[in-house]
Scaffold this motif. Sequence first.
Motif, PDB file in Angstrom:
ATOM      1  N   PHE A  41       0.822  -1.211   0.000  1.00  0.00           N
ATOM      2  CA  PHE A  41       0.000   0.000   0.000  1.00  0.00           C
ATOM      3  C   PHE A  41       0.857   1.263   0.000  1.00  0.00           C
ATOM      4  O   PHE A  41       0.478   2.270  -0.594  1.00  0.00           O
ATOM      5  N   ILE A  42       2.020   1.225   0.647  1.00  0.00           N
ATOM      6  CA  ILE A  42       2.937   2.372   0.565  1.00  0.00           C
ATOM      7  C   ILE A  42       3.389   2.571  -0.878  1.00  0.00           C
ATOM      8  O   ILE A  42       3.394   3.689  -1.397  1.00  0.00           O
ATOM      9  N   GLY A  43       3.772   1.481  -1.536  1.00  0.00           N
ATOM     10  CA  GLY A  43       4.190   1.567  -2.934  1.00  0.00           C
ATOM     11  C   GLY A  43       3.058   1.975  -3.856  1.00  0.00           C
ATOM     12  O   GLY A  43       3.264   2.722  -4.815  1.00  0.00           O
ATOM     13  N   LEU A  44       1.843   1.501  -3.578  1.00  0.00           N
ATOM     14  CA  LEU A  44       0.693   1.878  -4.391  1.00  0.00           C
ATOM     15  C   LEU A  44       0.387   3.359  -4.263  1.00  0.00           C
ATOM     16  O   LEU A  44       0.053   4.021  -5.247  1.00  0.00           O
ATOM     17  N   GLY A  88       7.188  -5.551  -0.244  1.00  0.00           N
ATOM     18  CA  GLY A  88       5.856  -5.031  -0.533  1.00  0.00           C
ATOM     19  C   GLY A  88       5.903  -3.699  -1.257  1.00  0.00           C
ATOM     20  O   GLY A  88       5.109  -3.434  -2.164  1.00  0.00           O
ATOM     21  N   LEU A  89       6.839  -2.862  -0.869  1.00  0.00           N
ATOM     22  CA  LEU A  89       7.016  -1.567  -1.538  1.00  0.00           C
ATOM     23  C   LEU A  89       7.384  -1.762  -3.006  1.00  0.00           C
ATOM     24  O   LEU A  89       6.867  -1.073  -3.880  1.00  0.00           O
ATOM     25  N   SER A  90       8.246  -2.735  -3.289  1.00  0.00           N
ATOM     26  CA  SER A  90       8.639  -2.981  -4.675  1.00  0.00           C
ATOM     27  C   SER A  90       7.469  -3.508  -5.501  1.00  0.00           C
ATOM     28  O   SER A  90       7.332  -3.173  -6.674  1.00  0.00           O
ATOM     29  N   ILE A  91       6.592  -4.294  -4.884  1.00  0.00           N
ATOM     30  CA  ILE A  91       5.402  -4.759  -5.599  1.00  0.00           C
ATOM     31  C   ILE A  91       4.470  -3.584  -5.883  1.00  0.00           C
ATOM     32  O   ILE A  91       3.955  -3.431  -6.998  1.00  0.00           O
ATOM     33  N   GLY A  92       4.251  -2.735  -4.877  1.00  0.00           N
ATOM     34  CA  GLY A  92       3.344  -1.603  -5.047  1.00  0.00           C
ATOM     35  C   GLY A  92       3.829  -0.579  -6.045  1.00  0.00           C
ATOM     36  O   GLY A  92       3.037  -0.024  -6.815  1.00  0.00           O
TER      37      GLY A  92
END
Length: 151
Positions: A54-57, A129-133
């Motif tokens: 969610f941060i990355g998104l 997760g950041l890299s995914i977002g």
Amino acid sequence: MRIFLIVFSYVNLFLYILIYSLYDNIAPLVGLTSLSTGAQSFLKVSLLVIAGFFIGLIASLFRKGRSSRSSFDYSLFLLLGLAPFVMLLLSEGSMTDFLIRVFFRSSKALSEAAFYVFSRTAIYALWYGLSIGISVTVGFKEKIIRHKASA
């Protein structure tokens, strides 16, 4: 729609961080204490990966793309997500202990440094997760406004 997704992502980010920080208090209420230690660790890491997503998104939504199609950038994901994925695989496992004993058996300082590098599971989960977002591109259709010519 973009503003709604940004607000939605902030609310979800807050909720997942709250659940992660209160995990030890929530787990007995929900009945997660009967799970094995590995499953509980996996749940905690999953919460951090989702929060990082969610941060990355949010960052991806602030980056206004010109595309009207949603997509996933695999090359960016591999560039940003490979290191934290490998570190997550190596963290808190017998493989890490084996590698530390094999490569750093003579130096206590190096083995302690390697232990501290591999034991930062929370940081690697958020990074993954950041890299995914960040790799997600959400496309929006542009509004076409047609003005009638007054004659």
